[in-house]
Design an enzyme around this catalytic site. Structure first.
Site, PDB file in Angstrom:
ATOM      1  N   GLU A   1      -1.615  -8.717   4.345  1.00 25.24           N
ATOM      2  CA  GLU A   1      -1.591  -9.106   5.769  1.00 25.24           C
ATOM      3  C   GLU A   1      -3.002  -9.180   6.358  1.00 25.24           C
ATOM      4  O   GLU A   1      -3.190  -9.741   7.453  1.00 25.24           O
ATOM      5  CB  GLU A   1      -0.730  -8.135   6.574  1.00 25.24           C
ATOM      6  CG  GLU A   1      -1.387  -6.829   6.980  1.00 25.24           C
ATOM      7  CD  GLU A   1      -1.489  -5.802   5.859  1.00 25.24           C
ATOM      8  OE1 GLU A   1      -2.029  -4.703   6.119  1.00 25.24           O
ATOM      9  OE2 GLU A   1      -1.023  -6.073   4.730  1.00 25.24           O
TER      10      GLU A   1
ATOM     11  N   HIS B   1      -3.611  -5.030   0.841  1.00 21.40           N
ATOM     12  CA  HIS B   1      -3.067  -5.408   2.150  1.00 21.40           C
ATOM     13  C   HIS B   1      -3.097  -6.929   2.318  1.00 21.40           C
ATOM     14  O   HIS B   1      -4.032  -7.470   2.909  1.00 21.40           O
ATOM     15  CB  HIS B   1      -3.869  -4.739   3.267  1.00 21.40           C
ATOM     16  CG  HIS B   1      -3.591  -3.288   3.405  1.00 21.40           C
ATOM     17  ND1 HIS B   1      -2.659  -2.795   4.290  1.00 21.40           N
ATOM     18  CD2 HIS B   1      -4.099  -2.216   2.749  1.00 21.40           C
ATOM     19  CE1 HIS B   1      -2.617  -1.472   4.196  1.00 21.40           C
ATOM     20  NE2 HIS B   1      -3.476  -1.098   3.257  1.00 21.40           N
TER      21      HIS B   1
ATOM     22  N   CYS C   1       0.837  -1.196   0.000  1.00 20.46           N
ATOM     23  CA  CYS C   1       0.000   0.000   0.000  1.00 20.46           C
ATOM     24  C   CYS C   1       0.877   1.253   0.000  1.00 20.46           C
ATOM     25  O   CYS C   1       1.474   1.582  -1.014  1.00 20.46           O
ATOM     26  CB  CYS C   1      -0.982  -0.032   1.175  1.00 20.46           C
ATOM     27  SG  CYS C   1      -2.334   1.162   0.993  1.00 20.46           S
TER      28      CYS C   1
END
Length: 229
Positions: free
Chosen positions: A211, A209, A115
């Site tokens: 994660e 993202h 990002c």
């Protein structure tokens, strides 16, 4: 893998964070980042903002580097006037992470920008940003999802060959691509969702993202490259 590669993760520097009875300044990163590194076979190391002169020494001790998501980059970093919708600057973090990126590129250290990290990678090699776009964010603090389509023949397409729905939370995007970067995935509206630097060194940026999702392939690819470097 026998020797787990050490993956550095850049962090936030917050003036106030709360835990237990404490409300203190803190260097922190969402737990999804180190957990993703660990699950991919790496060891995670946090890299709080430091003076830029220390970045080459920090990177020299790492096998791979993740530049994490976070606040908007100061538009002055890419020669633009501030849009009223651009968030407040994080000067210390901008300086430190740009120095980390420069050091990783110079050393050939495998690098993943997530990002904000992808946006900083673009700025580091001379690119610019779109300071606001709609349709890539849900409510404040809520991640959305949308599909991204890989560009055939790219490193990213070799990692994730099919169109995939990914977790997203951003209101800025790449505008002019920096020197050497090539797009390797797009959203349906044409927004560049991933970029890479072709060549012998592993350098990838993703606008989403990972994660916050369940797909480990991008991080596994970084850890594998770090183990081989």
């Amino acid at each position: 893998m026998a020797d787990r590669p050490l993956i550095g993760i850049s962090t936030y520097l917050e003036s106030s964070a709360r835990w237990g009875v404490w409300d203190l300044a803190a260097a922190l990163v969402p737990a999804g980042y180190p957990r993703m590194v660990q699950q991919a076979g790496g060891l995670a190391a946090m890299l709080p903002p430091d003076v830029p002169e220390h970045a080459p020494d920090a990177v020299a001790r790492l096998d791979g580097l993740v530049i994490a998501g976070g606040p908007d980059v100061d538009p002055a970093r890419y020669g633009a006037e501030r849009d009223p919708r651009t968030g407040p600057p994080a000067h210390a973090r901008d300086t430190w992470e740009l120095a980390l990126i420069d050091a990783a590129l110079a050393a050939g250290t495998p690098l993943l920008g997530i990002c904000r990290g992808m946006q900083l990678l673009n700025i580091a090699v001379g690119g610019t940003l779109v300071q606001h776009l709609d349709g890539h964010t849900e409510a404040p603090g809520v991640f959305g999802r949308h599909p991204v389509k890989p560009v055939p023949g790219t490193r990213y397409a070799a990692i994730v060959a099919e169109e995939t729905a990914v977790p997203t939370y951003h209101h800025q995007a790449l505008d002019r691509l920096g020197s050497g970067l090539v797009p390797c995935a797009h959203a349906a509206d044409g927004t560049v969702e991933a970029v890479e630097l072709p060549g012998p060194h592993w350098v990838l940026g993703v606008q989403w993202h990972p994660e916050m999702g369940e797909d480990p392939r991008v991080m596994r690819a970084l850890v594998t490259a770090a183990a081989a470097s």
